[in-house]
Scaffold this active site. Structure first.
Site, PDB file in Angstrom:
ATOM      1  N   HIS A   1       0.819  -1.225   0.000  1.00  0.00           N
ATOM      2  CA  HIS A   1       0.000   0.000   0.000  1.00  0.00           C
ATOM      3  C   HIS A   1       0.851   1.274   0.000  1.00  0.00           C
ATOM      4  O   HIS A   1       0.318   2.375  -0.178  1.00  0.00           O
ATOM      5  CB  HIS A   1      -0.910   0.050   1.234  1.00  0.00           C
ATOM      6  CG  HIS A   1      -1.914  -1.055   1.303  1.00  0.00           C
ATOM      7  ND1 HIS A   1      -2.818  -1.292   0.291  1.00  0.00           N
ATOM      8  CD2 HIS A   1      -2.158  -1.997   2.256  1.00  0.00           C
ATOM      9  CE1 HIS A   1      -3.579  -2.333   0.631  1.00  0.00           C
ATOM     10  NE2 HIS A   1      -3.191  -2.783   1.806  1.00  0.00           N
TER      11      HIS A   1
ATOM     12  N   ASP B   1      -2.892 -10.825  -1.942  1.00  0.00           N
ATOM     13  CA  ASP B   1      -3.412 -10.262  -0.690  1.00  0.00           C
ATOM     14  C   ASP B   1      -4.869  -9.846  -0.948  1.00  0.00           C
ATOM     15  O   ASP B   1      -5.204  -9.433  -2.049  1.00  0.00           O
ATOM     16  CB  ASP B   1      -2.562  -9.044  -0.303  1.00  0.00           C
ATOM     17  CG  ASP B   1      -2.855  -8.519   1.083  1.00  0.00           C
ATOM     18  OD1 ASP B   1      -2.033  -8.758   1.990  1.00  0.00           O
ATOM     19  OD2 ASP B   1      -3.897  -7.843   1.258  1.00  0.00           O
TER      20      ASP B   1
ATOM     21  N   HIS C   1      -6.378  -7.326   0.002  1.00  0.00           N
ATOM     22  CA  HIS C   1      -6.464  -5.881  -0.248  1.00  0.00           C
ATOM     23  C   HIS C   1      -5.760  -5.527  -1.556  1.00  0.00           C
ATOM     24  O   HIS C   1      -4.723  -6.110  -1.874  1.00  0.00           O
ATOM     25  CB  HIS C   1      -5.815  -5.103   0.902  1.00  0.00           C
ATOM     26  CG  HIS C   1      -6.414  -5.403   2.243  1.00  0.00           C
ATOM     27  ND1 HIS C   1      -5.880  -6.334   3.107  1.00  0.00           N
ATOM     28  CD2 HIS C   1      -7.526  -4.904   2.844  1.00  0.00           C
ATOM     29  CE1 HIS C   1      -6.638  -6.395   4.200  1.00  0.00           C
ATOM     30  NE2 HIS C   1      -7.633  -5.539   4.065  1.00  0.00           N
TER      31      HIS C   1
ATOM     32  N   ASP D   1      -4.385 -12.732   3.984  1.00  0.00           N
ATOM     33  CA  ASP D   1      -5.596 -12.301   4.675  1.00  0.00           C
ATOM     34  C   ASP D   1      -6.878 -12.691   3.931  1.00  0.00           C
ATOM     35  O   ASP D   1      -7.977 -12.341   4.360  1.00  0.00           O
ATOM     36  CB  ASP D   1      -5.558 -10.793   4.985  1.00  0.00           C
ATOM     37  CG  ASP D   1      -4.935  -9.987   3.881  1.00  0.00           C
ATOM     38  OD1 ASP D   1      -4.803 -10.517   2.758  1.00  0.00           O
ATOM     39  OD2 ASP D   1      -4.584  -8.815   4.111  1.00  0.00           O
TER      40      ASP D   1
HETATM   41 ZN   LIG Z   1      -4.003  -7.228   3.118  1.00  0.00          ZN
END
Ligand SMILES: [Zn+2]
Length: 346
Positions: A126, A163, A165, A250
């Site tokens: 990120h 991931d 996200h 995750d």
């Molecule tokens: Zn994540």
């Protein structure tokens, strides 16, 4: 053929302290390191990390931002973003995490190993050039990919981000580059709420970004089917010289943040798929760097599944017959959107 597998680990990654209640805490890595000691003693090649150089960091991050991180040295607890607290030694852990990825690239390019896993924290996908975000300080994979382009003169790197996200940092940094093809599966309802299917690359790199938003209902078989149906034509068409995985865990069913249904069978299955797909390109090495994953046992089990597969000369046979009706449509949709760009090749 058995692969030679390198790993980076270092106790200094545990010195990045985020407070008692933060999901991205040192115990995550402690559990992974214990699993490595228990199951993989003497079976992995140690690639000890060294801090990245300032020049390497500045290829991705702004000078002002790097200075800001360095100024946090020895401060007790500060916050770089609402969800990103850091402690006195976080700057060093973050700097070392980027350096570990660079050392990993060297070990693969120098043919010391065929696959490499950076067991690091803080995570990176990120992080933006001038901003920390979503538990990430420096964008470890972006820094290492840029280094591979600069130092090893690579021209085609495939980054796979599983991931849950969206890795908005890697996505934005290389959105206009044909030298890094970014493929991500993620839940659009989760932070950072980006990564639409129709975002397919900037004007100078149309088709070189493949965003695939997924739903929480997908099973292991669905996910492996999706990865096979998309990655086979991508790897065949793009011919990556290096495959880098932003390996967050995750999306695991036990994860407290991701709320998906996957198990370690997904990670093992995709790893086997990547090992097989190396043969449709010029045997690119495989690079993994830890991103998210907040359930300690699920995290350790998933990484164990990947390392077991990488070290095994007997291929597992992962389930890949799609179970959710929407998955076949989703894959068809991705392929149709990308059909005009010429990156996919059947
Ligand atoms: Zn994540």
């Amino acid at each position: 053929m058995t692969l030679r597998v390198g790993i980076a680990r270092d106790e200094r990654f545990l010195e990045h302290k985020t407070g008692h209640f933060h999901p991205e805490h040192p115990k995550r890595l402690e559990t992974v390191y214990r699993m490595i000691d228990r199951h993989f003693k003497d079976r992995l090649i140690a690639v000890p990390p060294e801090p990245a150089t300032l020049e390497q960091m500045e290829r991705i991050h702004t000078q002002a931002y790097i200075k800001r991180i360095l100024k946090t040295a020895d401060q007790r607890i500060t916050s770089l973003a609402p969800d990103t607290p850091i402690s006195a030694d976080s700057y060093l852990a973050a700097w070392l995490a980027a350096g570990a990825c660079i050392k990993g690239v060297d070990s693969l390019m120098d043919l010391d190993c065929d696959a490499f896993f950076a067991l690091i924290r803080p995570p990176g996908h990120h992080a933006l050039p001038d901003r920390a975000s979503g538990f990430c300080l420096f964008n470890n994979i972006a820094i290492a990919a840029q280094y591979a382009l600069d130092r090893h003169h690579l021209r085609r790197i495939l980054v796979i981000d599983w991931d849950i996200h969206h890795g908005n940092g890697i996505h934005d940094i290389f959105y206009n580059s044909r030298e890094v093809l970014y493929f991500s599966t993620h839940d659009l309802l989760l932070f950072p709420y980006s990564g639409e299917l129709t975002q397919t690359g900037g004007e100078s790199a149309p088709g070189y970004t493949v965003n695939v938003p997924i739903t929480r209902e997908l099973t292991d078989a669905d996910m492996i089917y999706l990865y096979r149906e998309i990655l086979r034509p991508v790897i065949k068409g793009y011919q990556p010289q290096l495959i880098m995985v932003a390996a967050g865990f995750d999306a695991h069913t036990d994860d407290p943040i991701g709320r998906s249904r996957l198990t370690e069978a997904t990670y093992r299955g995709i790893t086997r798929l990547l090992m097989d797909l190396r043969s449709v390109a010029d045997k690119p090495p495989l690079f993994f760097a830890l991103e998210g994953g907040y359930h300690q046992r699920a995290l350790a089990d998933s990484i164990q599944a990947i390392l077991t597969e990488l070290l095994s000369d007997q291929a597992s046979e992962p389930p890949d017959t799609p179970q959710s009706p929407e998955i076949v449509d989703l894959v068809a949709n991705v392929r149709s959107i990308h059909s005009s760009y010429g990156v996919f090749h059947d």
